[in-house]
Scaffold this motif. Structure first.
Motif, PDB file in Angstrom:
ATOM      1  N   TYR A  48     -13.482  -0.200   5.811  1.00 50.13           N
ATOM      2  CA  TYR A  48     -12.084  -0.807   5.650  1.00 50.13           C
ATOM      3  C   TYR A  48     -11.711  -1.841   4.671  1.00 50.13           C
ATOM      4  O   TYR A  48     -12.637  -2.711   4.602  1.00 50.13           O
ATOM      5  CB  TYR A  48     -11.544  -0.886   7.115  1.00 50.13           C
ATOM      6  CG  TYR A  48     -11.849   0.155   7.946  1.00 50.13           C
ATOM      7  CD1 TYR A  48     -10.505   1.259   8.140  1.00 50.13           C
ATOM      8  CD2 TYR A  48     -12.425   0.457   8.792  1.00 50.13           C
ATOM      9  CE1 TYR A  48     -10.713   2.311   8.647  1.00 50.13           C
ATOM     10  CE2 TYR A  48     -12.691   1.510   9.755  1.00 50.13           C
ATOM     11  CZ  TYR A  48     -11.456   2.534   9.726  1.00 50.13           C
ATOM     12  OH  TYR A  48     -11.541   3.679  10.222  1.00 50.13           O
ATOM     13  N   ASN A  67       0.543   2.910  10.246  1.00 55.51           N
ATOM     14  CA  ASN A  67       0.593   1.270  10.410  1.00 55.51           C
ATOM     15  C   ASN A  67       1.940   0.828  11.207  1.00 55.51           C
ATOM     16  O   ASN A  67       1.661  -0.227  11.727  1.00 55.51           O
ATOM     17  CB  ASN A  67       0.940   0.754   8.671  1.00 55.51           C
ATOM     18  CG  ASN A  67      -0.760   0.683   8.250  1.00 55.51           C
ATOM     19  OD1 ASN A  67      -1.467  -0.062   8.270  1.00 55.51           O
ATOM     20  ND2 ASN A  67      -0.689   1.788   7.276  1.00 55.51           N
ATOM     21  N   THR A  72      -9.218   3.402  -7.714  1.00 57.86           N
ATOM     22  CA  THR A  72      -8.175   4.411  -7.119  1.00 57.86           C
ATOM     23  C   THR A  72      -7.268   4.978  -8.398  1.00 57.86           C
ATOM     24  O   THR A  72      -6.745   6.187  -8.742  1.00 57.86           O
ATOM     25  CB  THR A  72      -7.285   3.742  -5.968  1.00 57.86           C
ATOM     26  OG1 THR A  72      -8.104   2.999  -5.162  1.00 57.86           O
ATOM     27  CG2 THR A  72      -6.332   4.586  -5.633  1.00 57.86           C
ATOM     28  N   LYS A  75      -0.020   6.665  -6.577  1.00 60.41           N
ATOM     29  CA  LYS A  75      -1.182   7.909  -6.429  1.00 60.41           C
ATOM     30  C   LYS A  75      -0.530   9.435  -6.779  1.00 60.41           C
ATOM     31  O   LYS A  75      -1.260  10.208  -7.082  1.00 60.41           O
ATOM     32  CB  LYS A  75      -1.951   7.907  -5.088  1.00 60.41           C
ATOM     33  CG  LYS A  75      -2.983   7.062  -5.278  1.00 60.41           C
ATOM     34  CD  LYS A  75      -4.086   6.823  -4.034  1.00 60.41           C
ATOM     35  CE  LYS A  75      -3.693   5.931  -2.939  1.00 60.41           C
ATOM     36  NZ  LYS A  75      -4.590   6.013  -1.905  1.00 60.41           N
ATOM     37  N   TYR A  91       0.782  -1.323   0.123  1.00 63.61           N
ATOM     38  CA  TYR A  91       0.173  -0.117  -0.057  1.00 63.61           C
ATOM     39  C   TYR A  91       0.664   1.292   0.011  1.00 63.61           C
ATOM     40  O   TYR A  91       0.398   2.215  -0.271  1.00 63.61           O
ATOM     41  CB  TYR A  91      -1.065  -0.036   1.147  1.00 63.61           C
ATOM     42  CG  TYR A  91      -0.378  -0.218   2.306  1.00 63.61           C
ATOM     43  CD1 TYR A  91      -0.680  -1.558   3.179  1.00 63.61           C
ATOM     44  CD2 TYR A  91       0.418   0.819   3.426  1.00 63.61           C
ATOM     45  CE1 TYR A  91      -0.234  -1.966   4.261  1.00 63.61           C
ATOM     46  CE2 TYR A  91       0.690   0.343   4.168  1.00 63.61           C
ATOM     47  CZ  TYR A  91       0.479  -0.715   5.180  1.00 63.61           C
ATOM     48  OH  TYR A  91       1.271  -0.909   6.360  1.00 63.61           O
ATOM     49  N   THR A  95     -11.667   7.137   1.657  1.00 68.69           N
ATOM     50  CA  THR A  95     -10.573   8.070   1.778  1.00 68.69           C
ATOM     51  C   THR A  95      -9.316   7.856   0.901  1.00 68.69           C
ATOM     52  O   THR A  95      -8.757   8.854   0.493  1.00 68.69           O
ATOM     53  CB  THR A  95     -10.068   7.625   3.430  1.00 68.69           C
ATOM     54  OG1 THR A  95     -11.196   7.635   4.233  1.00 68.69           O
ATOM     55  CG2 THR A  95      -9.175   8.947   3.704  1.00 68.69           C
ATOM     56  N   GLN A  96      -9.075   6.491   0.820  1.00 75.14           N
ATOM     57  CA  GLN A  96      -7.879   6.193  -0.271  1.00 75.14           C
ATOM     58  C   GLN A  96      -8.044   6.468  -1.620  1.00 75.14           C
ATOM     59  O   GLN A  96      -7.157   7.106  -2.338  1.00 75.14           O
ATOM     60  CB  GLN A  96      -7.333   4.655   0.034  1.00 75.14           C
ATOM     61  CG  GLN A  96      -7.174   4.168   1.250  1.00 75.14           C
ATOM     62  CD  GLN A  96      -6.549   3.094   1.443  1.00 75.14           C
ATOM     63  OE1 GLN A  96      -5.426   2.662   0.786  1.00 75.14           O
ATOM     64  NE2 GLN A  96      -7.387   2.169   1.910  1.00 75.14           N
ATOM     65  N   ILE A  97      -9.398   6.423  -1.843  1.00 73.98           N
ATOM     66  CA  ILE A  97      -9.625   6.959  -3.442  1.00 73.98           C
ATOM     67  C   ILE A  97      -9.425   8.402  -3.242  1.00 73.98           C
ATOM     68  O   ILE A  97      -9.037   9.022  -4.553  1.00 73.98           O
ATOM     69  CB  ILE A  97     -10.979   6.306  -3.988  1.00 73.98           C
ATOM     70  CG1 ILE A  97     -10.823   4.806  -3.801  1.00 73.98           C
ATOM     71  CG2 ILE A  97     -11.256   6.962  -5.252  1.00 73.98           C
ATOM     72  CD1 ILE A  97     -12.283   4.127  -4.160  1.00 73.98           C
ATOM     73  N   GLU A 134      -8.281  10.590  -1.654  1.00 73.20           N
ATOM     74  CA  GLU A 134      -6.629  11.112  -1.493  1.00 73.20           C
ATOM     75  C   GLU A 134      -6.166  11.734  -2.754  1.00 73.20           C
ATOM     76  O   GLU A 134      -5.554  12.695  -2.921  1.00 73.20           O
ATOM     77  CB  GLU A 134      -6.037   9.964  -0.886  1.00 73.20           C
ATOM     78  CG  GLU A 134      -4.759  10.609  -0.310  1.00 73.20           C
ATOM     79  CD  GLU A 134      -4.115   9.330   0.445  1.00 73.20           C
ATOM     80  OE1 GLU A 134      -3.320   9.579   1.520  1.00 73.20           O
ATOM     81  OE2 GLU A 134      -4.201   8.132  -0.332  1.00 73.20           O
ATOM     82  N   ALA A 135      -6.027  10.714  -3.860  1.00 74.24           N
ATOM     83  CA  ALA A 135      -5.571  11.057  -5.021  1.00 74.24           C
ATOM     84  C   ALA A 135      -6.336  12.204  -5.836  1.00 74.24           C
ATOM     85  O   ALA A 135      -5.806  13.145  -6.063  1.00 74.24           O
ATOM     86  CB  ALA A 135      -5.433   9.778  -6.005  1.00 74.24           C
ATOM     87  N   TYR A 142      -7.162   3.006   6.726  1.00 73.30           N
ATOM     88  CA  TYR A 142      -8.157   4.096   6.311  1.00 73.30           C
ATOM     89  C   TYR A 142      -9.179   3.187   5.406  1.00 73.30           C
ATOM     90  O   TYR A 142      -9.111   2.225   4.887  1.00 73.30           O
ATOM     91  CB  TYR A 142      -7.254   4.755   5.160  1.00 73.30           C
ATOM     92  CG  TYR A 142      -6.044   5.568   5.949  1.00 73.30           C
ATOM     93  CD1 TYR A 142      -6.688   6.692   6.860  1.00 73.30           C
ATOM     94  CD2 TYR A 142      -4.837   5.494   5.688  1.00 73.30           C
ATOM     95  CE1 TYR A 142      -5.655   7.462   7.479  1.00 73.30           C
ATOM     96  CE2 TYR A 142      -3.760   6.078   6.545  1.00 73.30           C
ATOM     97  CZ  TYR A 142      -4.191   7.065   7.311  1.00 73.30           C
ATOM     98  OH  TYR A 142      -3.396   7.754   7.980  1.00 73.30           O
ATOM     99  N   ASN A 148      -4.519   0.551   2.099  1.00 75.59           N
ATOM    100  CA  ASN A 148      -3.851   0.798   3.667  1.00 75.59           C
ATOM    101  C   ASN A 148      -4.930   0.299   4.580  1.00 75.59           C
ATOM    102  O   ASN A 148      -5.884   0.614   4.337  1.00 75.59           O
ATOM    103  CB  ASN A 148      -3.516   2.083   3.501  1.00 75.59           C
ATOM    104  CG  ASN A 148      -2.726   2.431   4.913  1.00 75.59           C
ATOM    105  OD1 ASN A 148      -2.876   1.573   5.871  1.00 75.59           O
ATOM    106  ND2 ASN A 148      -2.101   3.560   4.911  1.00 75.59           N
TER     107      ASN A 148
END
Lengths: 604, 273, 326, 316
Positions: free
Chosen positions: D154, C243, D170, C228, C221, D114-116, D118-119, D110, D107
């Motif tokens: 999650y 983490n 993502t 990203k 990740y 949230t992770q999508i 982010e970008a 998160y 991750n």
């Protein structure tokens, strides 16, 4: 009160006008003749000096004035080793009663250190004078009349009687509650009753003849008088935590920060001579080295270690600027090689005698360092016991390997050689081996190890006795250990070797034993006789006889005594050598010393 | 390259210490218990590091002290690792109730603070140096169990283990031939780190004055020096060398442990306390 | 799930406490020498047999062993941990007084060490193999290798004595007698012991954090985050740190338990009146009830730390419903 | 070859090496390829042939100590010489990547949303709530049911297929021109795999895709062109129909022959170590058609048809 001060200061000012110019010397500002007392004349000179030349600062002048008028001034910081030496030592109270060496409380009498070879001397504390009946069955103490407890309550004979009764009632092992056993009650064991004919007279009626009752009262830290009005309602000393510390001493309890600091301040209404120091602060350093560093740095003014500083450290401090060392002859510990007389081979008197000639005291003292004095007398230390020492027994244990070998041979021991090393065979034909437990009271400054290191050279190297040092054992099993081993070391703090009465240490006690498992009928009888007679000549005669028996039988071999060293800031306080006492004498010491530097006033 | 130098140096130090320990009677100029000069004399030609308060030669004491330190470290670690590995393998391999029982026991054992317990036990029973090493090893074996177990868990389901079992091999055989080699590198690293840890603890016990006084050890030397005012009297040759000696061997073991750990698995985490 | 796990933890904690008590009970009975004799020895030169007997009665030592054990265990739970030999007051009272002072050292030292250890450990692990990493790693290994008591002695000599920067011991200055305890003054006294404890602890945290970061830095990740287009700092802060911190929660509790050990040396050398010095003194005079109390309080400390970790863990790691016990 | 300007991404002479204690691992050796707009290039090869490394190298996601030579030109800019800050702008916005191991590529601490987001926040400057909305849309677009709820979950709550879809979402979040998908169907069951393949056939209408897989059938379904890698080299490249229908290189033929429906005949031997590569043609030790010269000379790419190249002595 204040009026009196103003009056005195006015007198000083008057003197000032008449004074002539003499330069101020070092030490206490204003003191010019080096007697550490600033006379009014000296003070006047100093004041004049101050006004004309400005040689003394206002603070220095204030110090000189305080010293001259005997008014408390400044702060003395004393380092102690362990928080149990701080003032609110509850541990003392529930074990021993109120502590007599805390500067706060006082006993009836205290002891002065005798001049070497001289007689014993006592000093009145709360008792002005005292006398005994001819048979020493009654002791009468006449108390000081102007003493008052720190809370203002007058001190009377009732307090003394209360103290006796408190010990009587709480010195009993059947008393309810854990830890309620006041060990100092033994001091009053021989007292049958206490009478108070008037407020300032106390009469002790003894159970048996007690020619040394003042000695008993002053032994150790001495037994202090309880304030009856405070302790009257307290049944369990173990559960009572005294926070007020009301005593009669020269200093009154000030305040405390648990575990690290406590403070006492000069008591205005003290019945005796008031101290010169206004505050005494005790500061705890767990580590002796930290104490020394603190003294060097000037954080504290006085250090004494636990049984006095070790000779090496005292030596190292001697030349440090602003630091003085005082030495109390034989004021530290005294050490002996002790036998357990019922364990083979210590059962054989010739063996004990032989070993007594094989202790190289000089060499042990050389290892220990300065202040160690070889003991050539029998059990009593000349520096402490004075004229009680029997001169005929001196030197009977001198270092003499040939004599040791003769003694061994006489008892049937056989010195042979094996692989080039001497081996001693016992009368039973087996090699002799001795186990020596370390630790116990001789372990301070590793004295036990020093003694054993020297003994090994002679006993192993010359007499062929194999020595096994047992791993250090803890105190709880130490007594068991020494009861099972023929030889051990002992160290006696304070003034154990000081009186013929103390020779009862070798008497077979009513419980059937003594520390040395020594049992000599003549000796036992003589001790009983000694304890029942008050006639000084008879006592001296018995005492000498006792020492002769000991010299013959050798239940223990005195090795050396150690001077006590203490160090102080000589640039701040003077008068340290004035009247050094043993035991509870510190109170007296701190009343005697005088501030010598204005700095100590600024701290308070 | 750099890593290799460190590895070689630390191995060298460990071997040198071992050699000194073995050859102590030859190397040491004096019997460490004998009075050999004046007490507290400074270093000179006869006494390379001077003498202590008992007039014993400090240099000889330092040499002999190697034995106690290495013994405490290595015997303790050997026991800790053996017990830990055995328990870890059994627990991880059999799983189920046995595992559960071991893990619960471990939970309980890990809750009791080990060092204070060790202090209390040594204080009251005054064991000899071997017993202290054993005690330390046993008390210190708990962490190893978890570490080894987690490794065994992954090994136990590995194809070659399953395969061997399919061939009819017994549990004992599988554990000895397949699981044990798999956890050995890990156990090795644990051995090195435990040895370092136990040496420091052992010397700590000496420093607190609760080890066997008939055995010369560095902790007692430091204790003795500080008790007798080495700091105050400026006797650096008494206080500093034992401290440096401990630091050096402990450092060598730390580097060694780190290098080994890096070697067997750079991403591996060996738990240290 | 949650409840069962916590219950399990409570049962183990309970068992641990009982075992600690049992060990002490066994010690008390098995100990060479006699507890009461020793007690009296501490006060008086001799221990007369009749007095010993009376004491045995008071302490209930003349009852059957099983009864003694039950009473002992119950007493331990009731907080009746006996009387200290040296202080002659209930053990819990002594410990209570000292605990505060230990915490004054331990809390700042632990918090600082944790923060610093995590910070530099994370950096070191993230920049693995860089010059800074190697320098940091080696200096930490060196600090870790120095025996803590020796380090404490050296720090005392250098900073307090030679450089004259800090007090030589204790926790307040003499001025406190008149003005009361001044927190600043205490802080000044605490600097050196806290520094020593900090050094003692920071290496452990650093090492664990670095390893944890090494593991995390290689995770997929992290690559995703990089892919990203996130910048390094953001990845470190947002993705890696959180983490890598997960295993730290448990490990820090172990470090805390270890700190108590370190405080024995540090407090003794700096004359700091906390639990560590108390332990040292209790050891010196073999004050068994007090030692028992210290062991029990340490056990409780570890239990509390464990439970705290159990409760915190699911808050930081969404994967863990308390109960996945692997 | 087509003119340079046409290509979206152009890889020239790419060499990637990992220094290890045992020696340099040459994971990619003088690779040349180009990807044109709106095409899907399937990159096929066995495990360890260097496909993944190639994908990662394009976005410079390999470890810092990796040795990379050659050129990677994206719209004429050499990605290998871009400063890191500019490279970060390329990642995600210009080129998206779906990493292998969908299980660990999200991750765990998160939520997926949230992770999508982010970008999106980073590259398109959307506010938090807007980015979240966008994340939900993306999840919906990749076929995640109940996207609003799932965005707040999650990753460990997601199934394998859903994680893959989330990763694709993502990668697509900022509408990149090129999508690199590294084994997106790895470890998925047949049904899920089909769904992912369908998803790709929908998205590749707008984007160029570099589809890395060892699964020849999936590549055949999706790719317009196919490149075959063996031991760090491209051994055959060309239109999907030509390469898979009429393979020129013996290795490609071998791969096809090992498919279940074609008789499942495995290629004898195993892939060589990337540290000690065989001299001459790297496939020669396993090649049925190898001649003496094969183990001596290293063959170059030879055009065997229109835009169809193969690296084999047979066509020399």
């Amino acid at each position: 009160m204040t009026g009196r001060y103003i009056q005195k200061i006015l007198v000083c000012c008057a003197v000032l006008l008449l004074a002539c110019c003499v330069p101020a010397a070092a030490g206490i500002p204003g003191d010019t003749d080096g007697d550490t007392v600033v006379s009014e004349k000296e003070l006047a000179t100093a004041i004049l000096d101050h006004l004309t030349a400005g040689r003394l600062s206002a603070d220095e002048l204030s110090l000189a004035a305080h010293n001259s008028l005997h008014l408390p001034y400044g702060q003395l910081v004393v380092a102690v080793a362990g928080d149990r030496y701080l003032i609110p030592a509850t541990s003392y109270i529930d074990q021993k009663g109120v502590p007599a060496d805390s500067l706060i409380y006082e006993g009836l009498v205290t002891k002065l250190r005798p001049k070497e070879g001289g007689p014993k001397e006592y000093l009145g504390w709360l008792a002005e004078r005292w006398e005994s009946s001819d048979d020493a069955m009654t002791w009468t103490f006449y108390l000081v009349r102007n003493a008052a407890w720190h809370d203002g309550t007058p001190f009377t004979s009732a307090d003394v009687r209360f103290t006796y009764e408190y010990f009587r009632d709480h010195g009993n092992p059947d008393a309810p509650g854990a830890g309620a056993y006041l060990v100092n009650s033994a001091i009053f064991k021989n007292v049958a009753s206490v009478e108070c004919p008037d407020d300032y007279t106390v009469v002790f009626h003894m159970k048996s003849c007690a020619p040394l009752f003042p000695e008993t009262l002053a032994t150790g830290p001495g037994i202090a008088v309880f304030p009856a009005h405070i302790w009257r309602d307290i049944d369990l000393p173990s559960t009572y935590i005294d926070t007020a510390h009301i005593g009669t001493g020269p200093f009154a309890y000030g305040s405390t920060i648990p575990g690290t600091l406590s403070k006492v301040t000069a008591y205005e209404g003290y019945h005796g001579e008031k101290p010169y120091v206004r505050e005494v602060v005790t500061k705890n350093y767990e580590d002796e080295d930290a104490q020394i560093l603190a003294l060097r740095r000037g954080d504290v003014d006085f250090i004494s270690g636990e049984f006095g500083l070790s000779p090496r450290k005292a030596e190292a401090l001697k030349d440090a600027p602003g630091i003085g060392i005082c030495r109390i002859p034989s004021g530290g510990q005294a050490f002996e090689v002790a036998f357990t007389s019922d364990v083979y081979p210590a059962t054989i008197p010739e063996f004990r005698r032989a070993l007594s000639h094989a202790v190289n005291r000089e060499r042990v003292c050389w290892l220990v360092g300065e202040g160690a004095r070889p003991t050539e007398t029998v059990f009593l230390l000349p520096a402490l016991a004075g004229d009680q020492v029997n001169p005929a027994t001196n030197g009977l244990f001198s270092y003499d390997i040939a004599e040791a070998k003769r003694q061994l041979a006489r008892a049937g021991f056989n010195l042979t050689e094996e692989n080039g090393r001497p081996v001693l065979l016992g009368p039973d034909g087996k090699p002799v081996e001795i186990t020596i437990p370390l630790a116990g009271k001789a372990s301070t400054n590793a004295v036990d190890q020093k003694i054993v290191a020297v003994l090994k050279e002679d006993w192993e190297g010359k007499l062929g006795i194999r020595i096994v040092e047992t791993p250090q054992v803890d105190d709880s099993v130490y007594l068991d250990w020494i009861a099972k081993t023929a030889v051990h070391f002992d160290g006696m703090p304070g003034r154990w070797h000081e009186d013929i009465d103390r020779l009862d240490n070798f008497q077979r006690s009513p419980l059937g034993e003594n520390y040395y498992h020594f049992d000599n009928e003549t000796f036992n009888g003589l001790i009983t006789e000694l304890k029942s007679t008050a006639d000084p000549d008879k006592r001296e005669e018995i005492g000498f006889e006792l020492q002769e028996i000991l010299a013959e039988e050798v239940p223990c071999i005195p090795v050396f005594s150690q001077d006590a060293f203490m160090a102080y800031r000589s640039d701040r306080f003077v008068g340290w050598d004035a009247a050094l006492l043993g035991g509870g004498g510190n109170i007296r010491l701190f009343s005697e010393i005088r501030p010598a530097s204005a700095e100590v006033g600024l701290r308070a | 390259m750099h890593k290799k130098i460190v590895l070689a140096a630390s191995l060298g130090i460990v071997f040198a210490y071992c050699a000194v320990a073995l050859l102590a009677p030859v190397i040491a100029p004096y019997d460490p218990h004998a009075i050999t000069g004046a007490p507290l004399s400074p270093p000179d030609r006869d006494h390379l590091l001077g003498t202590n308060d008992l007039a014993q030669d400090i240099f000889s004491g330092l040499i002999w002290g190697t034995r106690a330190t290495l013994l405490l470290g290595f015997v303790g670690a050997a026991i800790a690792v053996t017990v830990g590995t055995a328990a870890g393998i059994v627990s991880g391999y059999y799983g189920g109730l046995i595992d559960e029982a071991v893990m619960r026991l471990l939970d309980v054992a890990m809750t009791i603070p080990i060092f204070p317990l060790l202090l209390i036990l040594t204080t009251f029973f005054r064991p000899g140096i071997y017993l202290i090493a054993v005690l330390m090893g046993l008390l210190g074996s708990f962490q190893g169990v978890r570490l080894i177990r987690s490794q065994v868990l992954s090994l136990a389901v590995a194809d070659f283990v399953v395969g061997t079992r399919a061939l009819g091999a017994g549990d004992g055989y599988i554990m000895a031939r397949h699981i044990l080699p798999g956890v050995l590198p890990l156990a090795g690293v644990k051995f090195v780190t435990s040895a370092q840890h136990f040496m420091l603890i052992g010397i700590g016990l000496g420093f607190l004055g609760i080890t066997d006084p008939s055995v010369v050890d560095w902790g007692q030397m430091i204790n003795r020096a500080s008790q007798n005012g080495a700091m105050i009297l400026g006797l650096w040759w008494w206080l500093i060398p034992p401290g440096l000696a401990v630091t050096l061997i402990s450092l060598a073991l730390a580097w060694l442990g780190y290098a080994c750990e890096d070697e067997i698995n750079p991403r591996l985490r060996v738990m240290r306390v | 799930m949650n409840g069962i796990y916590l219950l399990k933890r409570l049962i183990t904690s309970f068992a641990a406490f009982c075992i600690a008590v049992t060990i002490m009970f066994a010690l008390l009975r098995l100990m060479p020498g006699d507890y009461i004799t020793m007690y009296l020895e501490a006060i008086y030169r001799y221990a007369p047999p009749d007095v010993v007997e009376a004491f045995n009665h008071v302490y209930g030592l003349d009852r059957p062993i099983l009864e003694q054990y039950v009473i002992y265990l119950l007493d331990a739970f009731r907080g009746n941990w006996g009387y200290s030999f040296i202080y002659k007051v209930p053990v819990l009272t002594v410990i209570g007084e000292r605990l505060v002072w230990t915490l004054i050292l331990l809390l700042p030292a632990t918090i600082l060490a944790t923060l610093a250890g995590i910070g530099i450990g994370a950096y070191s692990g993230w920049r693995r193999g860089s010059k800074t990493d190697i320098a940091l790693l080696n200096s930490m290994i060196i600090i870790r290798a120095i025996p803590s008591y020796w380090l404490a002695l050296m720090i005392l000599i250098i900073f307090a004595y030679y450089l004259n920067l800090f007090p030589l011991g204790g926790y307040v200055d003499t001025g406190a007698l008149t003005t009361g305890i001044d927190p600043l003054d205490v802080a000044n006294h605490a600097v050196l012991p806290v520094l020593t404890l900090f050094l003692f602890s920071v290496t452990g945290t650093y090492y664990l954090m670095r390893s944890s970061m090494l593991m995390t830095a290689g995770e997929d990740y992290i690559t995703t985050a990089r892919a990203k287009g996130l910048d390094e700092l953001m990845i470190l802060r947002k993705h890696a740190l959180k983490n890598a911190m997960l295993p730290m929660v448990t490990l820090i509790t172990f470090e805390c338990a270890g700190m108590i050990t370190g405080s024995i040396f540090v407090e003794t050398i700096f004359s700091w009146p906390g639990l560590g010095m108390l332990t040292y003194k209790a050891l010196a005079v073999r004050d068994l009830p007090l030692l028992q109390g210290i062991l029990l309080i340490d056990t409780l400390f570890v239990i509390a730390a464990n439970i705290a970790a159990d409760l915190i863990y699911p808050l930081v790691d969404p994967r863990v419903q308390v109960g996945d016990d692997a | 070859m087509t003119a340079m300007s046409d290509a979206l991404l152009e890889v020239r002479g790419l060499k990637v090496g990992f220094p290890t204690p045992e020696g340099l691992v040459r994971a990619s050796d003088t690779v040349d390829l180009e990807i044109y707009p709106r095409e899907t290039l399937g990159l096929i090869g066995e495990t360890g042939s260097g496909k993944t490394v190639l994908g990662m190298a394009i976005l410079r996601l390999l470890q810092p100590n990796t040795i990379i030579e050659g050129e990677i030109r994206y719209r004429g800019r050499d990605l290998l010489s871009l400063p890191e800050a500019e490279m970060q702008r390329v990642r995600g916005r210009e080129i998206g990547i779906v990493l292998q191991n969908s299980g660990t590529s999200l991750n765990p601490v998160y939520t997926v949303g949230t992770q999508i987001a982010e970008a999106v926040i980073l590259h398109q400057g959307l506010s938090g709530p807007d980015a979240r909305q966008r994340a939900v849309e993306l999840l919906d677009a990749v076929g995640i049911p109940d996207p609003v709820r799932m965005a707040g979950e999650y990753p460990h709550r997601f199934s394998g297929g859903m994680r893959e879809r989330a990763l694709i979402a993502t990668a697509l979040a900022c509408r990149p021109n090129l999508l690199i998908a590294d084994e997106p169907t790895k470890g998925l069951d047949a049904v899920t795999k089909r769904g992912i393949v369908d998803l790709f056939s929908e998205i590749d209408r707008d984007h160029s895709v570099l589809f890395i897989t060892h699964d020849i059938e999936t590549a055949g379904d999706l790719a317009t062109r196919v490149a075959v890698m063996y031991a760090g080299e491209i051994v055959e490249i060309g239109g999907a129909e030509e390469v898979l229908g009429d393979p020129a290189h013996p290795y490609t033929r071998g791969l096809l022959a090992s498919l279940p429906e074609r008789g499942m005949q495995p290629i004898p031997g195993s892939a060589p170590s990337l540290i000690t590569l065989p001299s001459g043609c790297r496939f020669s030790p396993r090649c049925g058609c190898a001649v003496e010269n094969c183990s001596r000379e290293h063959p170059g790419l030879v055009e065997v048809g229109s835009g169809h190249y193969a690296r084999c002595m047979l066509y020399d």
